[in-house]
Design an enzyme around this catalytic site. Structure first.
Site, PDB file in Angstrom:
ATOM      1  N   LYS A   1       0.829  -1.194   0.000  1.00  0.00           N
ATOM      2  CA  LYS A   1       0.000   0.000   0.000  1.00  0.00           C
ATOM      3  C   LYS A   1       0.870   1.252   0.000  1.00  0.00           C
ATOM      4  CE  LYS A   1      -3.693  -0.722   2.368  1.00  0.00           C
ATOM      5  NZ  LYS A   1      -4.313  -1.045   3.666  1.00  0.00           N
TER       6      LYS A   1
ATOM      7  N   ARG B   1      -3.498   3.052   8.338  1.00  0.00           N
ATOM      8  CA  ARG B   1      -3.735   1.865   7.516  1.00  0.00           C
ATOM      9  C   ARG B   1      -2.539   0.933   7.558  1.00  0.00           C
ATOM     10  NH1 ARG B   1      -4.798   4.398   1.703  1.00  0.00           N
ATOM     11  NH2 ARG B   1      -5.978   2.460   1.435  1.00  0.00           N
TER      12      ARG B   1
ATOM     13  N   GLY C   1      -8.268  -7.890   4.315  1.00  0.00           N
ATOM     14  CA  GLY C   1      -9.084  -7.969   5.517  1.00  0.00           C
ATOM     15  C   GLY C   1      -8.373  -8.446   6.758  1.00  0.00           C
TER      16      GLY C   1
ATOM     17  N   MET D   1      -5.910  -6.966   8.479  1.00  0.00           N
ATOM     18  CA  MET D   1      -5.656  -5.958   9.495  1.00  0.00           C
ATOM     19  C   MET D   1      -6.560  -4.760   9.237  1.00  0.00           C
ATOM     20  SD  MET D   1      -1.598  -6.376   9.925  1.00  0.00           S
ATOM     21  CE  MET D   1      -1.242  -6.717   8.243  1.00  0.00           C
TER      22      MET D   1
ATOM     23  N   ARG E   1      -2.946  -1.664  -6.621  1.00  0.00           N
ATOM     24  CA  ARG E   1      -2.040  -2.815  -6.525  1.00  0.00           C
ATOM     25  C   ARG E   1      -2.383  -3.771  -7.645  1.00  0.00           C
ATOM     26  NH1 ARG E   1      -5.027  -4.948  -1.181  1.00  0.00           N
ATOM     27  NH2 ARG E   1      -6.977  -5.498  -2.162  1.00  0.00           N
TER      28      ARG E   1
ATOM     29  N   HIS F   1     -15.070  -9.987   1.379  1.00  0.00           N
ATOM     30  CA  HIS F   1     -14.058 -10.936   1.837  1.00  0.00           C
ATOM     31  C   HIS F   1     -14.206 -12.301   1.169  1.00  0.00           C
ATOM     32  CE1 HIS F   1     -12.368 -13.891   4.708  1.00  0.00           C
ATOM     33  NE2 HIS F   1     -11.381 -13.018   4.749  1.00  0.00           N
TER      34      HIS F   1
ATOM     35  N   ARG G   1       4.968 -46.886 -12.445  1.00  0.00           N
ATOM     36  CA  ARG G   1       5.046 -47.780 -11.280  1.00  0.00           C
ATOM     37  C   ARG G   1       4.375 -49.087 -11.672  1.00  0.00           C
ATOM     38  NH1 ARG G   1       3.542 -42.550  -9.091  1.00  0.00           N
ATOM     39  NH2 ARG G   1       4.896 -41.944  -7.359  1.00  0.00           N
TER      40      ARG G   1
ATOM     41  N   ARG H   1       9.816 -48.592 -13.893  1.00  0.00           N
ATOM     42  CA  ARG H   1      10.514 -49.023 -12.676  1.00  0.00           C
ATOM     43  C   ARG H   1      10.151 -50.461 -12.366  1.00  0.00           C
ATOM     44  NH1 ARG H   1       8.933 -46.086  -7.152  1.00  0.00           N
ATOM     45  NH2 ARG H   1       7.018 -47.286  -7.488  1.00  0.00           N
TER      46      ARG H   1
ATOM     47  N   GLU I   1      17.408 -42.636  -4.316  1.00  0.00           N
ATOM     48  CA  GLU I   1      16.376 -42.325  -3.322  1.00  0.00           C
ATOM     49  C   GLU I   1      16.759 -42.792  -1.926  1.00  0.00           C
ATOM     50  OE1 GLU I   1      12.725 -44.369  -4.233  1.00  0.00           O
ATOM     51  OE2 GLU I   1      13.781 -46.057  -5.119  1.00  0.00           O
TER      52      GLU I   1
ATOM     53  N   SER J   1      17.382 -41.090 -11.654  1.00  0.00           N
ATOM     54  CA  SER J   1      16.149 -40.349 -11.406  1.00  0.00           C
ATOM     55  C   SER J   1      15.990 -40.252  -9.896  1.00  0.00           C
ATOM     56  CB  SER J   1      14.955 -41.074 -12.023  1.00  0.00           C
ATOM     57  OG  SER J   1      13.772 -40.384 -11.692  1.00  0.00           O
TER      58      SER J   1
ATOM     59  N   ASN K   1      10.634 -38.596  -2.850  1.00  0.00           N
ATOM     60  CA  ASN K   1       9.750 -38.985  -1.736  1.00  0.00           C
ATOM     61  C   ASN K   1      10.525 -39.831  -0.732  1.00  0.00           C
ATOM     62  OD1 ASN K   1       7.797 -37.797  -3.261  1.00  0.00           O
ATOM     63  ND2 ASN K   1       6.832 -39.700  -3.913  1.00  0.00           N
TER      64      ASN K   1
ATOM     65  N   CYS L   1      11.510 -37.887 -10.088  1.00  0.00           N
ATOM     66  CA  CYS L   1      10.174 -38.436 -10.289  1.00  0.00           C
ATOM     67  C   CYS L   1       9.367 -38.464  -9.002  1.00  0.00           C
ATOM     68  CB  CYS L   1      10.248 -39.825 -10.912  1.00  0.00           C
ATOM     69  SG  CYS L   1      11.142 -41.007  -9.893  1.00  0.00           S
TER      70      CYS L   1
ATOM     71  N   TYR M   1      15.293 -33.163 -16.436  1.00  0.00           N
ATOM     72  CA  TYR M   1      13.827 -33.118 -16.508  1.00  0.00           C
ATOM     73  C   TYR M   1      13.207 -33.318 -15.129  1.00  0.00           C
ATOM     74  CZ  TYR M   1      13.842 -38.219 -16.084  1.00  0.00           C
ATOM     75  OH  TYR M   1      14.011 -39.486 -15.630  1.00  0.00           O
TER      76      TYR M   1
HETATM   77  P1  ADP Z   1      -7.570  -2.631   3.303  1.00  0.00           P
HETATM   78  O1  ADP Z   1      -6.144  -2.983   3.263  1.00  0.00           O
HETATM   79  O2  ADP Z   1      -8.373  -3.545   4.153  1.00  0.00           O
HETATM   80  O3  ADP Z   1      -8.133  -2.398   1.952  1.00  0.00           O
HETATM   81  P2  ADP Z   1      -7.301   0.207   3.564  1.00  0.00           P
HETATM   82  O4  ADP Z   1      -6.213   0.750   4.398  1.00  0.00           O
HETATM   83  O5  ADP Z   1      -7.086   0.218   2.119  1.00  0.00           O
HETATM   84  O6  ADP Z   1      -7.655  -1.254   4.096  1.00  0.00           O
HETATM   85  O7  ADP Z   1      -8.589   1.014   3.924  1.00  0.00           O
HETATM   86  C1  ADP Z   1      -9.858   0.577   3.607  1.00  0.00           C
HETATM   87  C2  ADP Z   1     -10.682   1.702   3.110  1.00  0.00           C
HETATM   88  O8  ADP Z   1     -10.669   2.784   4.008  1.00  0.00           O
HETATM   89  C3  ADP Z   1     -10.190   2.309   1.821  1.00  0.00           C
HETATM   90  O9  ADP Z   1     -10.621   1.586   0.732  1.00  0.00           O
HETATM   91  C4  ADP Z   1     -10.853   3.651   1.849  1.00  0.00           C
HETATM   92  O10 ADP Z   1     -12.162   3.558   1.397  1.00  0.00           O
HETATM   93  C5  ADP Z   1     -10.832   3.980   3.308  1.00  0.00           C
HETATM   94  N1  ADP Z   1      -9.716   4.885   3.580  1.00  0.00           N
HETATM   95  C6  ADP Z   1      -8.489   4.603   3.990  1.00  0.00           C
HETATM   96  N2  ADP Z   1      -7.742   5.707   4.098  1.00  0.00           N
HETATM   97  C7  ADP Z   1      -8.543   6.733   3.771  1.00  0.00           C
HETATM   98  C8  ADP Z   1      -8.355   8.141   3.664  1.00  0.00           C
HETATM   99  N3  ADP Z   1      -7.195   8.725   3.947  1.00  0.00           N
HETATM  100  N4  ADP Z   1      -9.398   8.865   3.272  1.00  0.00           N
HETATM  101  C9  ADP Z   1     -10.573   8.295   2.974  1.00  0.00           C
HETATM  102  N5  ADP Z   1     -10.820   6.991   3.045  1.00  0.00           N
HETATM  103  C10 ADP Z   1      -9.808   6.209   3.434  1.00  0.00           C
HETATM  104 MG    MG Z   2      10.804 -44.921  -3.757  1.00  0.00          MG
HETATM  105 MG    MG Z   3      -7.497  -1.263   0.691  1.00  0.00          MG
END
Ligand code: ADP
Ligand code: MG
Ligand code: MG
Length: 945
Positions: free
Chosen positions: A26, A96, A105, A107, A340, A458, A579, A676, A813, A832, A836, A899, A919
């Site tokens: 990020k 963030r 989701g 953190m 990203r 999620h 085998r 084999r 082996e 070969s 395993n 193998c 191979y």
């Molecule tokens: P995640 O990694 O779970 O996507 P983010 O840090 O991207 O979490 O934040 C989730 C959401 O929070 C973002 O998609 C955005 O909508 C909102 N957000 C985060 N920072 C800001 C900011 N500076 N201003 C407005 N909205 C924000």
């Molecule tokens: Mg064997």
């Molecule tokens: Mg985000």
């Protein structure tokens, strides 16, 4: 001095896109977008280095981090012309998390930090929007309360619902300023009750608290589970991004949303995403309100929409990859909050990689690096049988979040999913919405079905990533998780009832549905023409690029012609392991195998004695000869029946093996086929001792006299089983040890191989048999087995060789085989690696018993990966390297392959590439994965040329 804090804003950033390790995905994305002149709210990133130090010191940070943070904050305040905590005109920030690899989701983000009882009034005065100010404050208390103070979300939800009820508000949006004031008051009470302290009013204390909470969240159990499932190291740490807030909740000219530059589910080139007006942050993904498709943004905020398209198209070209972005529109002005490389399904990955080459964005080589080899697996997942599918009436429809067909018994919690799965049941996880805590259940389910949430919820994100068929936002589901009941229309389902989902269309079908192979598989199996499948064409195109690049050959482990055919169609050029014993289990063969086993010891002895006596007889005279004849008669009497049984069984097996081998040779169209000789301990072919004992007892109880014959037979078998019993069968009488003590078995197999080869060669199909002797620890073992093979080859092929060229080689082996590979190589025409067994013996880990503690080892960080899945490069890998070095020291051109199961594992393939194998051989369905992984290995570390 170490730099811990990196600023971004005003068109310039300290960081850039290549600093993911330090700034997290990020942070580096925000820096890169800032540098590109895009509208990004300014802020700063506290690096992962600080996080790692935080853990090293047991939860504290060196003063430099605070000093640099203060410095960056002062700079931010100057740039924005506002101060954090200023009661009149406060600077508000979000805090963030963000690690090198995105962990959706995992953190939580805190928004609107800097608000308190006074500054909220300042915000109201400044914006003239009381509702907005109060909404922001109540959100802040809720997020801070949950993430930093550890108060359960429910506590706040209750407060909110109570006020909603009181004001008869259907949605959060219907709450006015006055109602929100009440919500705030209730929230603050909750905080006091739970923490015995008032909600922190000091903005700097808030900031420190939020920062530390982000660092702490790196080690929360869900994050740890996620990393384990995704092979992400635990020592990377997370960065903290502190960023000026922009507001999507300022009314109907404001919005927040997320999107992809292409469809992450199918790969289609279409702008894809969702947004909500007058909303903030996680509202879009939380599933509280149902978001609108991003195309609708064009109608309500056309200028912002056009700008968003233009920016994200640019980002895609810049990063040369699909972008997954987050944005907020504040009073018609667009801000970019994240970008990203988008996660995608395997299906989408193929389409996108090939399309980007065709669009001139990527070179074929770059495209190869864009597809996870593992993701190809998803293309080989089953789909519903098309006829059945056409007949089935969907009971409900949700959003098609991750394609593929899934059928399973309904379960309502992640724990239940795991419990059922452990009992061998196929389950379908049904939830209101999933949360990161559900990951363990999601990973064992056939598919995932949720009632709320959008395409970026999620369940959708994780489902795609896992390649699990998933449907989200299926509003027709009435789920009662407590009672374990699901109502769809008039139908009520209970836990365990069958449900099917079609992740490609969003259809939910309330019954079990037969599935059939994927489109790619249908082409491979010859049931669909390549020209009828765009997907197959792209799949093949990508893999053909891989074939041009890779240095490793790809073979398959296949025992029967049908598998060999599939393997060849998937691109395997050779069989690395057949085998032979697997064929022994085929219909009508086992009785002969059992007979062979039961008579092997005495039969072989009879043969040996006879031969010795006959040799002596040839040289003997007079009375001596008579003496020997007498002895011969005795041997015949004693062993005759066993010899007849033994050779008789072998004679029966010979044509069967010959037919199998001929089929393999034909399917491989002139590519080498490694066969084999018999490997497993013989008891594997016999019934279990306990079972036999029970059977005998039952027969006795039913009437001793009536069942005399069957009882005698079973008892004979039982005696044999007991005789063959070994304490450590894996280290016992198996591998070449069998062929050495029962040479007739090797002889029969060799004969079958060469007869088959000759037969096929005579039809004009070239053949390249490679006879492989297993479990060789000492060169002498190989030498003797090889002798037998050569004798049979000469006998069958004749002087001119019948146009069949063959090799005799060995598996490496056993550790001793690896460390004496120089000696072994003098006899071997190829090696070969049987990784395993090499892992089993190198580690001293029984493959059949290790599961009990290997998981513990992984969970406790003793081993990062299961060494039977991914080759232990540091240890077992050394045995491989020694084997290669010593073997090639004697024969520089020695052909060497692998193998074991590792032959289809991408990270192991990188290792095999590096140490110079010729191979890898893997299961037919992993051949595409191996082709791609081998190409990636070459691109990363070129060898040859
Ligand atoms: P995640 O990694 O779970 O996507 P983010 O840090 O991207 O979490 O934040 C989730 C959401 O929070 C973002 O998609 C955005 O909508 C909102 N957000 C985060 N920072 C800001 C900011 N500076 N201003 C407005 N909205 C924000
Ligand atoms: Mg064997
Ligand atoms: Mg985000």
């Amino acid at each position: 001095m170490t730099q811990y804090v990196y600023f971004f804003g005003d068109g310039k950033a300290d960081g850039n896109k290549d600093m993911k390790e330090l700034l997290g995905g990020k942070g580096s994305g925000l820096a890169e977008m800032t540098n590109a002149g895009l509208p990004v709210p300014p802020g700063f990133t506290i690096s992962t280095r600080a996080c790692n130090i935080y853990y090293e010191r047991g939860g504290s940070l060196p003063p430099e981090v605070d000093e640099q943070t203060d410095g960056a904050l002062a700079r931010l305040e100057a740039l924005m012309g506002k101060r954090l905590g200023d009661p009149a005109d406060p600077l508000l920030v979000s805090v963030r998390s963000g690690a090198k690899f995105s962990m959706p989701g995992m953190m939580d983000t805190i928004l609107n930090l800097g608000l308190n009882d006074r500054s909220v009034e300042g915000l109201k005065a400044k914006t003239g929007n009381g509702r907005f100010a109060k909404d922001s404050y109540r959100r802040f208390i809720q997020m801070y309360g949950n993430v930093v103070l550890g108060i359960e979300k429910d506590r706040f939800e209750h407060g909110l619902s109570a006020v909603k009820k009181k004001y008869k508000a259907a949605a959060d949006l219907d709450l006015g300023e006055k109602a929100l004031d009440e919500v705030i008051a209730r929230y603050k009470e909750v905080v006091e009750e739970e923490t015995h302290r008032p909600f922190p009013q000091d903005a700097r204390e808030q900031l420190r608290g939020a920062r530390d909470a982000v660092f702490k969240s790196w080690m929360n159990p869900r994050a740890i589970t996620y990393r384990r499932l995704n092979d992400i190291p635990h020592d990377l740490g997370t960065a903290v991004n502190v960023q000026t807030m922009v507001f999507g909740n300022m009314g109907d000219t404001s919005a927040t949303g997320v999107g992809f530059t292409r469809n992450p589910s199918t790969g289609a080139k279409e702008f894809y995403g969702e947004f909500l007006q007058n909303a903030q942050g996680e509202d879009v993904v939380a599933g509280i309100r149902t978001p609108h498709p991003i195309a609708d943004l064009k109608k309500v905020m056309p200028a912002a929409y056009e700008q968003l398209r233009e920016i994200t198209t640019r980002l895609e070209r810049h990063y040369k990859d699909v972008q997954d972005f987050e944005f907020t529109i504040q009073e018609n002005k667009l801000y970019m909050l994240q970008t990203r490389n988008g996660k995608r399904t395997g299906l989408a990955a193929i389409h996108i990689a090939v399309d980007l080459v065709e669009e001139g964005v990527l070179t074929p080589r770059e495209a190869l690096m864009k597809v996870e080899p593992q993701a190809l697996d998803q293309l080989l997942h089953p789909v519903f049988d098309p006829k059945e599918r056409a007949k089935a009436k969907p009971a409900a429809k949700g959003l098609p979040a991750s394609p593929g067909a899934a059928t399973g018994a309904v379960v309502f919690t992640a724990d239940d999913a795991v419990a059922w799965a452990q009992k061998g049941k196929r389950v379908l996880l049904v939830r209101m919405e999933t949360v990161p805590d559900d990951i363990h259940g999601m990973s064992v389910a056939q598919g995932i079905l949720t009632a709320t949430g959008g395409m970026t919820s999620h369940a959708a994100v994780v489902g795609r990533q896992m390649g699990k068929p998933s449907i989200v936002g299926c509003g027709a589901l009435e789920i009662d998780a407590k009672k374990k009941k699901l109502k769809v229309g008039k139908t009520v389902l209970e836990e365990g009832d069958p449900v099917s989902i079609d992740g490609s269309t969003g259809d939910v079908i309330l019954k079990e549905m037969p599935t059939s192979p994927s489109e790619v598989l249908r082409v491979v199996a010859g049931r669909l023409k390549p020209s009828q499948s765009v997907l197959y064409q792209k799949f093949e195109k990508l893999l053909s690029w891989a074939d041009e690049v890779r240095r490793l050959g790809i073979r398959a482990n296949a025992d029967i012609p049908r598998d060999a055919k599939v393997a060849f169609a998937f691109g395997a050029r050779g069989i690395g392991l057949c085998r032979t014993e697997h064929m022994f289990f085929a219909d009508g063969r086992l009785p002969h195998v059992v007979k062979m086993i039961l008579s092997a010891a005495r039969g072989q002895r009879g043969l040996d004695l006879t031969k010795r006596l006959k040799d002596r007889l040839a040289e003997a005279r007079g009375s001596q000869a008579a003496e020997i004849r007498k002895e011969l008669a005795k041997v015949r009497k004693e062993y005759g029946k066993h010899v007849a049984d033994y050779t008789g069984a072998l004679k029966k097996l010979l044509p069967m093996q010959r037919a199998d081998f001929a089929g393999l040779f034909r399917e491989m169209h002139g590519n080498p086929v490694t066969i084999r000789t018999l490997d497993p301990p013989l008891h594997e072919f016999l019934p279990k001792r306990e079972e036999l004992m029970v059977q005998v007892a039952v027969l006795r109880a039913k009437g001793e006299a009536r069942n005399r014959r069957s009882i005698a037979e079973k008892e004979k078998l039982l005696r044999a089983v007991e005789e063959l019993h070994e304490f450590n069968p894996m280290l016992g009488h198996r591998g070449c040890r069998l062929g050495i003590t029962y040479p007739e078995i090797t002889r029969m197999q060799a004969r079958a191989i060469f007869e088959a080869a000759l037969q096929v060669a005579k039809r004009g199909i070239p053949v390249k048999p490679e006879v492989m002797i297993p479990l060789v620890a000492h060169v002498e073992e190989l030498k003797r087995q090889k002798q037998i093979v050569i004798e049979e080859a000469q006998a069958v092929l004749g002087k001119d060789g019948g146009g069949v060229e063959y090799l005799v080689g060995t598996m490496i082996e056993v550790p001793r085989g690896a460390v004496t590979a120089d000696e072994v190589a003098r006899e071997a025409e190829f090696f070969s690696f049987g990784t395993n067994d090499l892992t089993q013996m190198g580690f001293g880990l029984s493959r059949d018993d290790a599961a009990k503690f290997l998981l513990y080892y992984q969970e406790h960080g003793i081993l990062e990966k299961d060494p039977f899945v991914s080759l232990d490069a540091a240890g077992v890998g050394q045995l491989v390297e020694i084997g290669v070095r010593k073997g090639r020291g004697v024969k520089p051109d020695l052909k060497i392959g692998v193998c074991g199961e590792h032959g289809g594992d991408p990270s192991s393939i990188h290792f095999f590439h590096k140490v110079g194998l010729n191979y890898v051989s893997c299961s037919p369905y992993r051949v595409p994965i191996a082709r791609l992984a081998a190409a990636q290995a070459q691109l990363e570390k070129p060898v040859g040329d």
